[in-house]
Motif scaffolding. Structure first.
Motif, PDB file in Angstrom:
ATOM      1  N   ASN A  38       0.827  -1.212   0.000  1.00 54.52           N
ATOM      2  CA  ASN A  38       0.000   0.000   0.000  1.00 54.52           C
ATOM      3  C   ASN A  38       0.857   1.256   0.000  1.00 54.52           C
ATOM      4  OD1 ASN A  38      -2.653  -0.865  -0.225  1.00 54.52           O
ATOM      5  ND2 ASN A  38      -2.776  -1.359   1.938  1.00 54.52           N
ATOM      6  N   ARG A  39       1.950   1.232   0.742  1.00 56.92           N
ATOM      7  CA  ARG A  39       2.865   2.375   0.779  1.00 56.92           C
ATOM      8  C   ARG A  39       3.494   2.607  -0.597  1.00 56.92           C
ATOM      9  NH1 ARG A  39       6.553   1.622   5.774  1.00 56.92           N
ATOM     10  NH2 ARG A  39       4.624   1.764   6.945  1.00 56.92           N
ATOM     11  N   VAL A  40       3.924   1.535  -1.237  1.00 59.79           N
ATOM     12  CA  VAL A  40       4.531   1.647  -2.566  1.00 59.79           C
ATOM     13  C   VAL A  40       3.502   2.109  -3.591  1.00 59.79           C
ATOM     14  CG1 VAL A  40       5.561   0.296  -4.436  1.00 59.79           C
ATOM     15  CG2 VAL A  40       6.363  -0.010  -2.103  1.00 59.79           C
ATOM     16  N   LYS A  41       2.274   1.600  -3.488  1.00 58.98           N
ATOM     17  CA  LYS A  41       1.215   2.004  -4.417  1.00 58.98           C
ATOM     18  C   LYS A  41       0.951   3.504  -4.309  1.00 58.98           C
ATOM     19  CE  LYS A  41      -3.056   1.347  -3.455  1.00 58.98           C
ATOM     20  NZ  LYS A  41      -4.394   0.834  -3.139  1.00 58.98           N
ATOM     21  N   ASP A  42       0.895   4.012  -3.090  1.00 58.13           N
ATOM     22  CA  ASP A  42       0.662   5.442  -2.896  1.00 58.13           C
ATOM     23  C   ASP A  42       1.813   6.279  -3.449  1.00 58.13           C
ATOM     24  OD1 ASP A  42      -1.735   4.831  -1.689  1.00 58.13           O
ATOM     25  OD2 ASP A  42      -0.968   5.041   0.364  1.00 58.13           O
ATOM     26  N   ALA A  43       3.051   5.825  -3.232  1.00 54.39           N
ATOM     27  CA  ALA A  43       4.211   6.551  -3.753  1.00 54.39           C
ATOM     28  C   ALA A  43       4.210   6.544  -5.277  1.00 54.39           C
ATOM     29  CB  ALA A  43       5.497   5.942  -3.213  1.00 54.39           C
ATOM     30  N   ASN A  44       3.877   5.411  -5.879  1.00 53.35           N
ATOM     31  CA  ASN A  44       3.819   5.326  -7.338  1.00 53.35           C
ATOM     32  C   ASN A  44       2.743   6.234  -7.909  1.00 53.35           C
ATOM     33  OD1 ASN A  44       5.912   3.534  -7.492  1.00 53.35           O
ATOM     34  ND2 ASN A  44       4.603   1.723  -7.686  1.00 53.35           N
ATOM     35  N   LYS A  45       1.592   6.275  -7.255  1.00 53.48           N
ATOM     36  CA  LYS A  45       0.509   7.138  -7.727  1.00 53.48           C
ATOM     37  C   LYS A  45       0.919   8.602  -7.648  1.00 53.48           C
ATOM     38  CE  LYS A  45      -4.414   8.074  -7.198  1.00 53.48           C
ATOM     39  NZ  LYS A  45      -4.411   8.740  -8.471  1.00 53.48           N
ATOM     40  N   TRP A  48       3.417   9.229 -10.471  1.00 53.90           N
ATOM     41  CA  TRP A  48       2.760   9.242 -11.770  1.00 53.90           C
ATOM     42  C   TRP A  48       1.942  10.513 -11.966  1.00 53.90           C
ATOM     43  CZ3 TRP A  48       2.843   8.107 -16.520  1.00 53.90           C
ATOM     44  CH2 TRP A  48       1.718   8.258 -17.312  1.00 53.90           C
ATOM     45  N   ASP A  49       1.245  10.962 -10.924  1.00 51.76           N
ATOM     46  CA  ASP A  49       0.448  12.185 -11.048  1.00 51.76           C
ATOM     47  C   ASP A  49       1.318  13.384 -11.406  1.00 51.76           C
ATOM     48  OD1 ASP A  49      -1.868  10.800 -10.510  1.00 51.76           O
ATOM     49  OD2 ASP A  49      -1.945  11.374  -8.391  1.00 51.76           O
ATOM     50  N   SER A  50       2.496  13.477 -10.785  1.00 46.77           N
ATOM     51  CA  SER A  50       3.373  14.610 -11.096  1.00 46.77           C
ATOM     52  C   SER A  50       3.976  14.479 -12.497  1.00 46.77           C
ATOM     53  CB  SER A  50       4.474  14.749 -10.050  1.00 46.77           C
ATOM     54  OG  SER A  50       5.318  13.627 -10.058  1.00 46.77           O
ATOM     55  N   ILE A  51       4.335  13.277 -12.916  1.00 49.04           N
ATOM     56  CA  ILE A  51       4.913  13.082 -14.242  1.00 49.04           C
ATOM     57  C   ILE A  51       3.848  13.247 -15.324  1.00 49.04           C
ATOM     58  CG2 ILE A  51       5.975  11.355 -15.757  1.00 49.04           C
ATOM     59  CD1 ILE A  51       7.452  10.327 -13.284  1.00 49.04           C
ATOM     60  N   ALA A  56       1.661  15.726 -20.198  1.00 49.20           N
ATOM     61  CA  ALA A  56       0.517  16.336 -20.873  1.00 49.20           C
ATOM     62  C   ALA A  56       0.902  17.670 -21.511  1.00 49.20           C
ATOM     63  CB  ALA A  56      -0.630  16.530 -19.888  1.00 49.20           C
ATOM     64  N   LYS A  57       1.861  18.348 -20.933  1.00 46.21           N
ATOM     65  CA  LYS A  57       2.337  19.621 -21.492  1.00 46.21           C
ATOM     66  C   LYS A  57       3.333  19.398 -22.629  1.00 46.21           C
ATOM     67  CE  LYS A  57       1.924  22.048 -17.098  1.00 46.21           C
ATOM     68  NZ  LYS A  57       2.681  22.701 -16.008  1.00 46.21           N
ATOM     69  N   GLY A  58       3.786  18.168 -22.802  1.00 41.54           N
ATOM     70  CA  GLY A  58       4.735  17.870 -23.866  1.00 41.54           C
ATOM     71  C   GLY A  58       6.184  18.102 -23.476  1.00 41.54           C
ATOM     72  N   GLU A  59       6.460  18.254 -22.212  1.00 38.34           N
ATOM     73  CA  GLU A  59       7.831  18.501 -21.735  1.00 38.34           C
ATOM     74  C   GLU A  59       8.502  17.156 -21.427  1.00 38.34           C
ATOM     75  OE1 GLU A  59       7.278  21.067 -18.402  1.00 38.34           O
ATOM     76  OE2 GLU A  59       6.545  22.726 -19.628  1.00 38.34           O
ATOM     77  N   PHE A  60       8.880  16.456 -22.483  1.00 37.61           N
ATOM     78  CA  PHE A  60       9.400  15.096 -22.338  1.00 37.61           C
ATOM     79  C   PHE A  60      10.779  15.055 -21.688  1.00 37.61           C
ATOM     80  CE2 PHE A  60       6.523  15.032 -26.027  1.00 37.61           C
ATOM     81  CZ  PHE A  60       5.541  14.229 -25.479  1.00 37.61           C
ATOM     82  N   GLU A  65      13.977  13.686 -16.852  1.00 36.52           N
ATOM     83  CA  GLU A  65      14.800  14.088 -15.707  1.00 36.52           C
ATOM     84  C   GLU A  65      14.111  13.721 -14.385  1.00 36.52           C
ATOM     85  OE1 GLU A  65      15.718  18.238 -15.908  1.00 36.52           O
ATOM     86  OE2 GLU A  65      16.568  18.054 -17.922  1.00 36.52           O
ATOM     87  N   MET A  66      12.817  13.915 -14.300  1.00 39.90           N
ATOM     88  CA  MET A  66      12.086  13.587 -13.082  1.00 39.90           C
ATOM     89  C   MET A  66      12.162  12.092 -12.791  1.00 39.90           C
ATOM     90  SD  MET A  66       8.703  15.960 -13.591  1.00 39.90           S
ATOM     91  CE  MET A  66       7.817  15.311 -12.200  1.00 39.90           C
ATOM     92  N   VAL A  67      12.007  11.290 -13.834  1.00 39.50           N
ATOM     93  CA  VAL A  67      12.033   9.842 -13.652  1.00 39.50           C
ATOM     94  C   VAL A  67      13.433   9.385 -13.254  1.00 39.50           C
ATOM     95  CG1 VAL A  67      11.787   7.633 -14.822  1.00 39.50           C
ATOM     96  CG2 VAL A  67      10.108   9.428 -15.201  1.00 39.50           C
TER      97      VAL A  67
END
Length: 71
Positions: A38-45, A48-51, A56-60, A65-67
């Protein structure tokens, strides 16, 4: 109810102790895995929300870099 459970345990004899120990260990492992997943799922979500917003803005390049920074 409780007395019948105690009586059942007593009638099982010595072999009930390893069974109860195995049950306790199994439950402890299951609870630990549930909490961790559950902790890992929350961190992944959250990641993903920030990425997703950046993608969506096209800033690949920024998303890449974030990943790379996250791992």
């Amino acid at each position: 109810m409780f007395q019948s459970l105690v009586r059942f345990f007593q009638m099982g004899g010595f072999f009930m102790f390893p069974i109860v120990i195995a049950l306790a260990v199994g439950l402890a492992i299951a609870v630990e895995r549930w909490v961790h997943l559950n902790r890992v799922k929350d961190a992944n979500k959250k990641t993903w929300d920030s990425i997703h917003q950046v993608l969506a803005k096209g800033e690949f390049d920024k998303a890449r870099e974030m990943v790379n920074k996250d791992t």
